[in-house]
Each structure stands twice: as structure tokens, then as C-alpha cells.
Design a protein around this motif. Structure first.
Motif, short mmCIF file in Angstrom:
data_model
loop_
_atom_site.label_atom_id
_atom_site.label_comp_id
_atom_site.label_asym_id
_atom_site.label_seq_id
_atom_site.Cartn_x
_atom_site.Cartn_y
_atom_site.Cartn_z
N SER A 42 -14.40 -18.31 -29.89
CA SER A 42 -13.84 -19.41 -29.07
C SER A 42 -12.33 -19.27 -28.90
O SER A 42 -11.78 -19.52 -27.83
N LEU A 43 -11.71 -18.76 -29.96
CA LEU A 43 -10.25 -18.56 -29.84
C LEU A 43 -9.93 -17.47 -28.85
O LEU A 43 -8.97 -17.58 -28.05
N GLN A 44 -10.69 -16.42 -28.89
CA GLN A 44 -10.42 -15.33 -27.96
C GLN A 44 -10.66 -15.78 -26.54
O GLN A 44 -9.91 -15.41 -25.63
N GLN A 45 -11.74 -16.58 -26.38
CA GLN A 45 -11.98 -17.11 -25.03
C GLN A 45 -10.84 -18.01 -24.61
O GLN A 45 -10.40 -17.96 -23.45
N GLU A 46 -10.38 -18.79 -25.56
CA GLU A 46 -9.29 -19.71 -25.24
C GLU A 46 -8.05 -18.91 -24.87
O GLU A 46 -7.34 -19.26 -23.93
N MET A 47 -7.79 -17.83 -25.58
CA MET A 47 -6.63 -17.02 -25.28
C MET A 47 -6.76 -16.38 -23.92
O MET A 47 -5.80 -16.25 -23.18
N GLY A 48 -7.96 -15.95 -23.57
CA GLY A 48 -8.16 -15.38 -22.24
C GLY A 48 -7.90 -16.40 -21.17
O GLY A 48 -7.30 -16.08 -20.14
N ASP A 49 -8.37 -17.61 -21.41
CA ASP A 49 -8.09 -18.65 -20.40
C ASP A 49 -6.59 -18.90 -20.26
O ASP A 49 -6.07 -19.08 -19.14
N ILE A 50 -5.96 -18.89 -21.42
CA ILE A 50 -4.49 -19.14 -21.36
C ILE A 50 -3.80 -18.02 -20.59
O ILE A 50 -2.90 -18.25 -19.78
N ARG A 51 -4.24 -16.78 -20.80
CA ARG A 51 -3.62 -15.67 -20.09
C ARG A 51 -3.82 -15.81 -18.60
O ARG A 51 -2.92 -15.55 -17.81
N LYS A 52 -5.06 -16.16 -18.27
CA LYS A 52 -5.34 -16.32 -16.83
C LYS A 52 -4.46 -17.40 -16.24
O LYS A 52 -3.90 -17.24 -15.14
N GLU A 53 -4.37 -18.51 -16.95
CA GLU A 53 -3.56 -19.62 -16.42
C GLU A 53 -2.09 -19.20 -16.30
O GLU A 53 -1.43 -19.48 -15.29
N VAL A 54 -1.63 -18.47 -17.33
CA VAL A 54 -0.23 -18.00 -17.27
C VAL A 54 -0.06 -17.05 -16.12
O VAL A 54 0.94 -17.09 -15.38
N ARG A 55 -1.00 -16.13 -15.94
CA ARG A 55 -0.90 -15.17 -14.86
C ARG A 55 -0.90 -15.87 -13.52
O ARG A 55 -0.12 -15.53 -12.61
N ASN A 56 -1.84 -16.88 -13.40
CA ASN A 56 -1.89 -17.62 -12.12
C ASN A 56 -0.55 -18.31 -11.85
O ASN A 56 -0.03 -18.30 -10.73
N ARG A 57 -0.05 -18.93 -12.90
CA ARG A 57 1.24 -19.62 -12.70
C ARG A 57 2.37 -18.64 -12.38
O ARG A 57 3.23 -18.93 -11.54
N MET A 58 2.37 -17.51 -13.00
CA MET A 58 3.40 -16.51 -12.72
C MET A 58 3.28 -16.03 -11.30
O MET A 58 4.29 -15.86 -10.60
N ASP A 59 2.01 -15.81 -10.85
CA ASP A 59 1.84 -15.39 -9.45
C ASP A 59 2.34 -16.45 -8.50
O ASP A 59 2.97 -16.15 -7.47
N THR A 60 1.98 -17.72 -8.86
CA THR A 60 2.44 -18.82 -7.97
C THR A 60 3.96 -18.86 -7.91
O THR A 60 4.56 -19.00 -6.83
N MET A 61 4.60 -18.77 -9.05
CA MET A 61 6.07 -18.81 -9.08
C MET A 61 6.65 -17.63 -8.36
O MET A 61 7.65 -17.75 -7.64
N LYS A 62 6.03 -16.46 -8.52
CA LYS A 62 6.52 -15.27 -7.83
C LYS A 62 6.43 -15.43 -6.34
O LYS A 62 7.34 -15.08 -5.59
N TYR A 63 5.29 -16.02 -5.91
CA TYR A 63 5.12 -16.23 -4.47
C TYR A 63 6.16 -17.23 -3.97
O TYR A 63 6.78 -17.03 -2.91
N GLU A 64 6.33 -18.29 -4.73
CA GLU A 64 7.32 -19.30 -4.29
C GLU A 64 8.72 -18.70 -4.24
O GLU A 64 9.48 -18.95 -3.30
N LEU A 65 9.04 -17.88 -5.27
CA LEU A 65 10.38 -17.26 -5.26
C LEU A 65 10.53 -16.31 -4.10
O LEU A 65 11.60 -16.26 -3.45
N THR A 66 9.46 -15.58 -3.81
CA THR A 66 9.51 -14.64 -2.68
C THR A 66 9.74 -15.40 -1.39
O THR A 66 10.55 -14.99 -0.53
N CYS A 67 9.00 -16.49 -1.25
CA CYS A 67 9.18 -17.30 -0.01
C CYS A 67 10.59 -17.85 0.09
O CYS A 67 11.20 -17.85 1.17
N GLU A 68 11.08 -18.30 -1.05
CA GLU A 68 12.44 -18.88 -1.04
C GLU A 68 13.48 -17.82 -0.71
O GLU A 68 14.40 -18.06 0.09
N ILE A 69 13.27 -16.64 -1.29
CA ILE A 69 14.23 -15.56 -1.00
C ILE A 69 14.13 -15.15 0.45
O ILE A 69 15.18 -14.91 1.11
N ARG A 70 12.93 -15.09 0.97
CA ARG A 70 12.78 -14.74 2.38
C ARG A 70 13.46 -15.79 3.27
O ARG A 70 14.15 -15.46 4.24
N ASN A 71 13.27 -17.06 2.92
CA ASN A 71 13.91 -18.11 3.72
C ASN A 71 15.44 -18.01 3.66
O ASN A 71 16.15 -18.20 4.65
#
Length: 500
Positions: A42-71
Motif C-alpha cells: 500500500s505504501l508503494q502504491q501510495e508513493m506511485g500515486d504521489i509521483r504521478k500527482e507530482v509529475r502531473n503538477r510539474m507538467d501543469t506548471m511547466k505548461y503554464e510557465l511556457t505559456c507565460e513565457i510565450r506571452n
């Protein structure tokens, strides 16, 4: 929150591992191991979920930063384009301004050239005008100098002739005054011999300023000549001559007269005789006649006989008549005089003298006068005092003094003499009753000199001549406000002049 939970679980697992390490000798039940494995999964599964969530958030922030830089890039591009347009417009404007400035400078250069040419032409004209003016001025100055030389030569000649005429006129007046004295002496002889009252004229009918002539002769000139001729021929006069025989007495022809007859104009109207130039009344009149050297001159105060006085023509504009003079001399005269002597005057005008109270009254009556006192001490220091008003009343008022309007450097030592009557050793009019002076008389207590005494002090031009500071009674030639009453001055000269 999840990360916190995961960390808590890891702590628990760590603790379990530690316990397992310490108690590995004991056999754990199989159910516990299953639970742990389940928990780890269960811990490993929990860690995987956390990684996914972190990765998703990092992608979102990267996209937002990219958009902001482009603007931001797009905005910067737009701003740069706008600024480039503005710079181009400014550059275009600068180019236009440079072109206009060059055209303006070329126009100004041409205008400056025109102005310079105009100025050069005007300068040339001004030089020509200046040279013409200089030439005209030189010519005018030459002519003016020539004319001034002629005028100066003429003026010198005229002044020389005028001075000669004035000197001759003054000598004539002087000689006439002497003749007048001789006339009076001869008339005294006639009056004593004939024992008759002389015929006199009323002084109110004639001017005060007269020359010796018909107004000075107690008898008409013709009558006086006849009387004198008769007196010469009679026995009374011959007796006074003594020892003359009849031929010597009668040598004179019938038509001979001892003195010339009266002028025709004087016979018709005696006032016409006064039209001849009168003698000067004072030194101011002498100065106005052109005599500008200090010295002794003969004047005739109104209603009085002529007399010699000293005239100061260099101090403060000249024209001063010296009324009393005290100065260093080998021998000094005494100012311890009687009332009559102070009335008529005494002394030598070239040395020390007193002009006389009657003369002061005659000079200051009817004409406002000013007074000036010049003094010197024995150390060579000088001072002066001037009064804008000076007047002496008549004998009926004991020659009372009125003086005011002080200015100068010596101090106002005559203020106590204002409204005082004149006093001498034989006529005490000082109105002082002081115990320290002789009998209350300032004249006696201060050495015998006459003066307009006020408080018996302050100034004493008629005191005893002494040298500098002395001890004893205050009897020197003093001016109290400058050198106090026990310092006798080397020089003290009081002089008067009519106001302009």
C-alpha cells in the motif's frame, strides 16, 4: 498532507525494522508478515500515486510557465516593434530637423554675411565721420585756444588795470580820510580862535558811508575859507602867531583862499557829493573791491571815523574783520584798560589790538554778522569755533552781546556770554556776585581785561598773555572748552564777517 502521512508510515516501518533487527531471534507469526507486506505494497502504491500527482503538477506548471513565457515574448516583440516605430519616427524627425537646421544655418550665414558687410560699410562711414569730427574739433580747439589766449590776455590786462584803479581808489580814500583829520584839527583851531559854535549838519540827512567832503565840514567850504582867511588876517590869529609885522600879515591878495571852494554839485545838492565811491565799511567790502591779501586796511564803520584794522582774507572764504587779536610777540600790550579805551579801541592791528565796542556796534547794527574764533596751543594744535549770529547793542545797553549758532572743534565757550553786558575794571556790569572774585567784579578778578562776562569763566580773549599751563588764578588767554581755564593759548583771534 499525503506526503506527511507517507513519512509517518516510513517512520513506523523503520521502527519495525529496528525491532526486527533486535528481536530476530524470535519467530514472528505469519499473519504479521502478511500485514507488513500488505502495508508495504500500500505504501508503494501510495508513493506511485504521489509521483504521478507530482509529475502531473510539474507538467501543469511547466505548461503554464511556457505559456507565460510565450506571452511575455509576444508582448516584448510587440513593444520592441512599437519602440522601433517610435525610434524610426524620431530619427525621421531628427533628420527633418537637421535638414531644416542646415537650411536655417545657411540662411543665417548669408544674413550674417550681409550684416557683416553692412557693419563694415557703416564702420567705414563712422570712421570717416569720426575723422571729420576730430578734424573739426582740432580746428575748433585751435580757434578756441587762440580766442581764449586773447581773452586771457585781455582779462589779465583788464584785471591789472582794475587792480591799479582799485589801489588808486583806496589810496585816494585813505588820503581823503587823512585830509579829513587835518580839516578837523584846523576847524578846532578856528573854533578856539573865533569862540563860536560851528555849523553842523544833521547826520540823518546823509548816508552813514561818506567820504571826507562837504558833509564832514562843519561849515560850508566857502564859509570856512572866509572864516579862516579872516582869522588869518585878524589880530587874534596874529597874536597866536606872534611877532609878525603888518606887511607879513597882509601878504595875501583879496581873492586868495586857503582851501579850494566847494564843488558846484555840492553847492547845489550836498547829497550829490556822496555819489563818489565810499570807503569800505569792513573787510568784506575790502575783499569785494579785489584786495585779497591779508593785512592792514583802512575802513570806515557807519557813523564813525575811518580806522585801520587787520583783514583776514584766506580763512573760510575771506572778508573777516579781526575784532581782537592775541598772538606771540616779543612784547605784549596790556588789556587792563578802562571803559573808554574799550569803547574806542586800542593796540596795533598788525600785532595785538581791540577794535572797539563802538565799531562793533556800528558794524553789526542793521546787518547780521557771524563770528569765528581761531586758536592755537603751545604744542602746535589748532581749533576753531564759529557762530552764525553775532551782534553788539549800543552804549545805552552797555554794548550787550547776542551770539548763537555754534559749530566747530573748540567747544562752545561763548554760550555764557550771550545777553551779557560788557564789563571793565571801572564799569562792572557782569551781574555776578561771586565771593572768589575781587569785589564781585569779573574784570578785576580775572586780571583786568574787559569782556562780556558770564560766570566769570569759559573764555577770556582779553586776559594776561602767558605761556601754556600755569598755576594760580584764572587770568590767562583762555578757551575753557578746549584747554580749560588754567591753560593760556599761544594764539587766539576773533573775527567777524557779515552774513551773505
Amino acid at each position: 498532507m499525503r506526503l506527511t502521512v507517507v513519512l509517518a508510515h516510513l517512520s513506523v516501518l523503520t521502527g519495525l525494522c529496528t525491532c526486527h533487527h533486535h528481536f530476530e531471534t524470535f519467530d514472528a507469526p505469519s499473519s504479521t508478515m502478511d500485514n507488513i507486506a500488505h502495508l508495504v505494497m500500500s505504501l508503494q502504491q501510495e508513493m506511485g500515486d504521489i509521483r504521478k500527482e507530482v509529475r502531473n503538477r510539474m507538467d501543469t506548471m511547466k505548461y503554464e510557465l511556457t505559456c507565460e513565457i510565450r506571452n511575455l515574448k509576444e508582448a516584448l516583440m510587440k513593444e520592441r516593434e512599437a519602440m522601433s516605430g517610435k525610434v524610426d519616427s524620431v530619427s525621421q524627425g531628427m533628420e527633418d530637423f537637421k535638414k531644416r537646421l542646415k537650411r536655417g544655418l545657411r540662411g543665417i550665414g548669408s544674413q550674417n554675411e550681409n550684416i557683416a558687410n553692412e557693419l563694415r560699410s557703416q564702420k567705414a562711414e563712422l570712421y570717416a565721420v569720426r575723422n571729420s569730427v576730430y578734424d573739426s574739433r582740432e580746428e575748433t580747439l585751435t580757434k578756441g585756444n587762440f580766442i581764449m589766449k586773447k581773452v586771457n590776455d585781455t582779462n589779465t590786462t583788464l584785471v591789472s588795470h582794475l587792480d591799479d584803479l582799485r589801489v588808486k581808489l583806496y589810496k585816494i580814500n585813505h588820503n581823503l580820510a587823512l585830509i579829513s583829520g587835518e580839516h578837523q584839527q584846523l576847524m578846532e583851531v578856528v573854533r578856539r580862535n573865533n569862540q563860536q559854535q560851528p555849523k553842523t549838519y544833521n547826520s540823518e540827512d546823509y548816508s552813514d558811508r561818506v567820504l571826507p567832503g562837504c558833509t564832514y565840514t562843519p561849515l560850508d567850504t566857502q564859509d570856512f575859507a572866509n572864516v579862516l582867511n579872516r582869522t588869518y588876517m585878524n589880530d587874534t590869529f596874529s597874536g597866536s602867531l606872534g611877532g609878525l609885522d603888518e606887511e607879513e600879515k597882509a601878504w595875501e591878495p583879496e581873492d586868495h583862499q586857503l582851501f579850494p571852494t566847494m564843488p558846484e554839485d555840492c553847492k547845489d545838492d550836498k547829497k550829490k557829493y556822496l555819489e563818489y565811491p565810499p570807503m569800505p565799511r569792513d573787510c568784506k567790502d575790502v575783499f569785494d573791491l579785489g584786495f585779497m591779501e591779508d593785512g592792514i586796511y583802512r575802513i570806515q564803520p557807519p557813523s564813525l571815523s575811518s580806522r585801520e584794522v587787520y583783514c583776514d582774507h584766506h580763512t573760510a572764504g575771506g572778508g573777516w574783520t579781526v575784532m581782537v587779536a592775541r598772538r606771540k610777540l616779543p612784547r605784549h600790550i596790556s588789556f587792563n584798560r578802562t571803559w573808554h579805551e574799550y569803547e574806542v579801541g586800542f593796540g596795533d592791528p598788525s600785532k595785538e589790538y581791540w577794535i572797539g565796542l563802538k565799531a562793533l556796534h556800528a558794524l553789526t547794527r542793521g546787518r547780521p554778522h557771524q563770528l569765528r574764533a581761531d586758536m592755537e596751543d603751545w604744542e602746535g594744535n589748532t581749533a576753531w569755533a564759529a557762530y552764525s549770529f553775532f551782534s553788539v547793542s549800543g552804549e545805552e545797553d552797555k554794548f550787550r552781546l547776542r551770539i548763537s549758532g555754534y559749530s566747530g572743534t573748540a567747544g562752545d565757550s561763548l554760550r555764557h556770554s550771550h545777553l551779557q553786558m560788557f564789563s571793565t575794571i571801572d564799569s562792572d556790569n557782569d551781574q555776578e556776585n561771586l565771593s572768589f572774585v575781587s569785589g564781585g567784579s569779573c574784570a578785576r578778578g580775572r586780571g583786568g581785561g574787559g569782556w562780556w562776562w558770564g560766570r566769570c569763566a569759559c573764555t577770556q580773549p582779553t586776559g594776561q598773555y602767558r605761556r601754556g599751563r600755569y598755576q594760580g588764578p584764572e587770568r590767562g588767554v583762555t578757551w575753557w572748552h578746549w584747554k580749560d581755564s588754567n591753560y593760556s593759548l599761544k594764539t587766539l583771534i576773533l573775527k567777524i564777517r557779515p552774513l551773505e
